[in-house]
Motif scaffolding. Sequence first.
Motif, PDB file in Angstrom:
ATOM      1  N   SER A  98       0.830  -1.354   0.050  1.00 14.61           N
ATOM      2  CA  SER A  98       0.136  -0.082  -0.104  1.00 14.61           C
ATOM      3  C   SER A  98       0.850   1.259  -0.082  1.00 14.61           C
ATOM      4  O   SER A  98       1.879   1.251   0.636  1.00 14.61           O
ATOM      5  N   ILE A 100       0.740   5.379   0.102  1.00 13.03           N
ATOM      6  CA  ILE A 100      -0.034   6.493   0.662  1.00 13.03           C
ATOM      7  C   ILE A 100       0.752   7.774   0.769  1.00 13.03           C
ATOM      8  O   ILE A 100       1.924   8.049   0.904  1.00 13.03           O
ATOM      9  N   GLN A 121       4.697   8.383  -6.349  1.00  9.32           N
ATOM     10  CA  GLN A 121       3.684   7.229  -5.894  1.00  9.32           C
ATOM     11  C   GLN A 121       3.229   6.469  -7.301  1.00  9.32           C
ATOM     12  O   GLN A 121       3.166   5.230  -6.980  1.00  9.32           O
ATOM     13  N   LYS A 137      -3.173   1.940  -3.780  1.00 13.30           N
ATOM     14  CA  LYS A 137      -2.724   3.300  -3.982  1.00 13.30           C
ATOM     15  C   LYS A 137      -3.787   4.312  -3.359  1.00 13.30           C
ATOM     16  O   LYS A 137      -4.884   4.330  -4.085  1.00 13.30           O
ATOM     17  N   PRO A 559      -3.954   7.556   7.613  1.00 11.73           N
ATOM     18  CA  PRO A 559      -3.601   6.227   7.437  1.00 11.73           C
ATOM     19  C   PRO A 559      -4.633   5.394   7.879  1.00 11.73           C
ATOM     20  O   PRO A 559      -4.603   4.069   7.444  1.00 11.73           O
ATOM     21  N   SER A 562      -8.451   5.764   5.913  1.00 10.13           N
ATOM     22  CA  SER A 562      -8.267   5.600   4.492  1.00 10.13           C
ATOM     23  C   SER A 562      -8.483   4.094   4.308  1.00 10.13           C
ATOM     24  O   SER A 562      -8.831   3.728   3.151  1.00 10.13           O
ATOM     25  N   VAL A 563      -8.066   3.398   4.996  1.00 12.08           N
ATOM     26  CA  VAL A 563      -8.464   1.798   4.977  1.00 12.08           C
ATOM     27  C   VAL A 563      -9.683   1.233   5.842  1.00 12.08           C
ATOM     28  O   VAL A 563      -9.752   0.041   6.021  1.00 12.08           O
ATOM     29  N   PHE A 571      -4.328  -3.624   4.862  1.00 10.78           N
ATOM     30  CA  PHE A 571      -3.079  -2.748   4.373  1.00 10.78           C
ATOM     31  C   PHE A 571      -2.693  -1.895   5.264  1.00 10.78           C
ATOM     32  O   PHE A 571      -2.054  -1.076   5.192  1.00 10.78           O
ATOM     33  N   TYR A 572      -2.799  -2.262   6.693  1.00 11.47           N
ATOM     34  CA  TYR A 572      -2.482  -1.471   7.763  1.00 11.47           C
ATOM     35  C   TYR A 572      -1.475  -2.252   8.539  1.00 11.47           C
ATOM     36  O   TYR A 572      -1.677  -3.205   8.835  1.00 11.47           O
ATOM     37  N   HIS A 574       0.659   0.912   6.488  1.00 12.82           N
ATOM     38  CA  HIS A 574       1.090   1.119   5.334  1.00 12.82           C
ATOM     39  C   HIS A 574       2.434   0.537   4.624  1.00 12.82           C
ATOM     40  O   HIS A 574       3.295   0.900   5.427  1.00 12.82           O
ATOM     41  N   SER A 575       2.641  -0.120   3.455  1.00 13.18           N
ATOM     42  CA  SER A 575       4.025  -0.229   2.974  1.00 13.18           C
ATOM     43  C   SER A 575       4.872   1.021   2.805  1.00 13.18           C
ATOM     44  O   SER A 575       6.053   0.956   3.402  1.00 13.18           O
ATOM     45  N   PHE A 603       3.417   3.480   9.016  1.00 11.96           N
ATOM     46  CA  PHE A 603       4.348   3.071   7.653  1.00 11.96           C
ATOM     47  C   PHE A 603       5.524   2.318   8.066  1.00 11.96           C
ATOM     48  O   PHE A 603       6.122   2.376   9.053  1.00 11.96           O
TER      49      PHE A 603
END
Length: 1021
Positions: A98, A100, A121, A137, A559, A562-563, A571-572, A574-575, A603
């Motif tokens: 992911s 962000i 991005q 994304k 962060p 958004s998910v 996705f948490y 985030h990559s 992150f």
Amino acid sequence: MAKESLRKSEQKKLDKKFKYELKQKLQRKQESSHSKNKNSSSEFIDPTVPGEKKILQNLDSPGLNTYIPANINSSWHQYWSSIPLTNHFRNDYSSTFSIIGFPHKLNGVNHLGTSCNQILQDALFRYYMMENENVLKIFGFNHGDILIEDNLEKKILNDEKSKYSLDNAGFLEQMNQLRRTNQKQANIQFKTLGILLDDELVYDTLNPKFKGLTDRCFIELHSQGMIERKPSMVNWSYLSSSPVSDTDITYMNIKGRTLMKVPGYDHEIEFGAINDIIYKISDSDEHLVIATTKPETMFADVAIAVHPNDNRYVHLVGKKAIHPINGNLIPVIFDDDLVDINFGTGAVRLAPSNNLKDYQIGLKYGLKFVKIFNKDGTLNANCGKEWQGLKRLDSRRKILSVLKEKGLLIGSKDNPMRIQISLKTGDIIEKRLHSHWYLNLSLSPNKNFEDELLQELNQVKIYPTNFKDDLVSAINRSRGQSLIMTNEKSLWKTSKSPSYFPQVYQEDDSKFGDESFWFVSDSIKKAEQLSRERFRDDELKLIDDEDNLGSWFFESTFPLTSVGWPDTQTFYPHSLLVASISDIDKIARSMIVCFLLTGFLPFKEILLHPIVTDFNDRKLSKRLGNSFDPLFIVEGYGKTDIVGNLTQFANSNKKDLKKLIKAFDTKFPKGFNELGADVFRLFFLKKLGTNENFTLNNLAEIDNEKKYVGKIYQLVKKILAELDVESNEYDNNDFTVKYVYDKWILNKLNELTKNMNISLQNKDFSKAVESLNDFWLDDLDRSYFNIIKNKLLSLPEGDLDRVNSKKILYYICETTLRLYYPLAPFISEELWQRLTNNGSISIGLQSFPKAYYQFEHVESFEKLLDLSAFVDKFINCYGNIKNGELIIKIQEHSDLFDMVHENSKIILDLNKKLSTVSLADYKSQIMNSTDYVSKRYNDLIIVFLLVKGTLDITKEIERNESKLTKLIKKRETIENLQHGKDYATKSSRELQKRHANELQTYAYDISSIEGVVESLRGIKL
């Protein structure tokens, strides 16, 4: 003839200027400065239906014979959006990734900075999609409430109006329209830059779902006891009944008594006077004389302070003074911070609710805080019924009149002072005690959370690595801080905090600042139920908090929200977060908030890009109004288009807008040539390697990048011409590798593939771009293709060796286009579709190449190519030699001898000025050696070039001496500049660096030309 004469005349006049400037002037003679500088894109008509796969026309058709970005890019983004590329691998993926960035504020259109962030991005998104990752994304818009309101006010002020000239409904509609306009323009910018966005994953703070998730974060922190309500001293506009930020205040200095017009009053108000007022001491004949410039704040007096070393008043400490208006008793206290013995009378009244210094002293001594003004500036009930409802500045005159009647006003005199004025309304700004929500980190139930957070931070990768210390410092600065959660109220009530207050107490400031009267909940119905249970009043009604949640809280929780936290956590964390170096504090706050809520940092990796600045080295900012729209250079805006864009979108009043337009006109008088999205993407990504601020000052640099892309376009066109792409016989890679040059190029491709994977994994985009350019232009174009092209021409159609060579060439080109795609998607898609011609949906749905071929024993061929490059450079020093004869003297038993002997034709293929290449033993003598010029390659090799009889030596000497004179003159010009008085301090770092590089180049060129002249003179003699 007239045009040619003019061209030569201009060249003569501008001879001292850089070649780039000369070229630009000659080009711009042909262009209108009042229109977009489109090349020949008007000749190109794309018949593709929007959203369908692009119809590929013949490359020799108008508009496609050269690289014209608009023609190459057309239709592709609409097609990508319709596939859609963004969720192709959702059901079949190897892992998740992911990406962000912080939400883009809609108080203005995106400038170069926000666009560059999205390019980063997008490049990584396309790469990880090709890696068969389940890539998410996430993109967000922050409508920004007060920020859009400020922007709109500037627009209205351009019309010499105030927002208060409109009713609320009219103003809100204009705010909404501005938001929609900015968002629409942002989408146009992203589309033009090739940014892929999944509409389902574009979040907007206006979205009730998104706002609800943000409220949940607030409620959770409040439930943990970390959010508290407390008063603080703020700048206050009584005209708008709201706080005012420091950036929205200007200052006026006056020397003495001055009558001024104040909004909201129908008569002028006097400022710049100081009044001496008597405060009698209770149960005593003594009194204190206190000077004040704001008698209207006297009702807030809670004490009188004197200095502990002032012998005049030491005996009064502990006694009470009588308030001269209301008769209340107030204590006399000691304070050595606030009171200056030598200033005035040495006695100071304390009104903590209306003065910042008094506020700090009040906190120090635990004094009572008496609020005397309502939010609109009228006196409240604490002043008494006689005074309640009176405007604060009207009360000033009445208070002085009453004091005079009581004999307590000694007099008034001129007093120089500095007045705070609202930039928005023109109102006089005062300090006021106001209640806000705060996030108090010291109240965390986990007392070790800061140490745990820093421990977790050690696992986070940060690019560039040297910014890790800055991030740690930013987190440490937040230790023990109280972060304000709510800010000034906006007319646009879309970001209010999820907190409610009893309507019956809305005018009671003491209760308004008391957290026990507030109810935090995700709905007013739930809050009312809580309030009725607490106050045992079934009729109790609540009102919304008048303040909005700060933008920083939306950004910090993005962060999570958004998910869909806490419902979805796939996705948490985030990559990857992509942000600017200037966002360090923002990142630190987000890490703190998310860690408090989840126990995890948001992150795993953080990619920081340089700050993007304007040509005055100021950070690009929507708030400052110095935006630089990327479309200026991508689409090629002329002067008129730039002015139109700035007039419509820049956050500037008329005065600042004129300055901005003038700055552009001075720096870029003719506007910009069309450079295209791919060129801009590659240029920015390459500049990341410098770790310096990104400033678009030197157009020559970005023009060079366009030349590289144009050469790559022409190279692939030549490859397409050599291949019969109508058939699909090249797709299966069933070729054999038996020639050393094939092994060499496949090794080079293997090395490039490794470098690209490592570079993109390590976020080293500069190296990625440079590696690709080197392979395309040096290895493939200048070397391998020239070798293979001559081979293909020499073999009959259908020859197995010819077919095999075509398969290798196809494989190399197709693989390299896939490597190129994440960075330059438009040209990659266009050329890949033409090359493969197999009906594939998109290059973006192919896998990213991995290293495959690796052959040994190609080192000698690498040396042969180095020798060939040396020969090419050597020959080019001697003018227009045609059918040149070259002799290479080389030690017979060296490892390179056999390679040169067997592949001497390759040197001919790579050097078009030669007709023969001969080999001689290193120890042998060259016949008629005085007819040759020579140069040593290394200890084992010397090359000889026949010039006598093939070159007009006298003319060539004159030509080189002329070049030498010009170069020496250019060198002296720069050296004189460097020795100038203020060069080191006043010239930019960019200019100094450019001059240093130019001097290096001049030194090398001068030395080379001197060697050429000396060798030619030897031949002549």
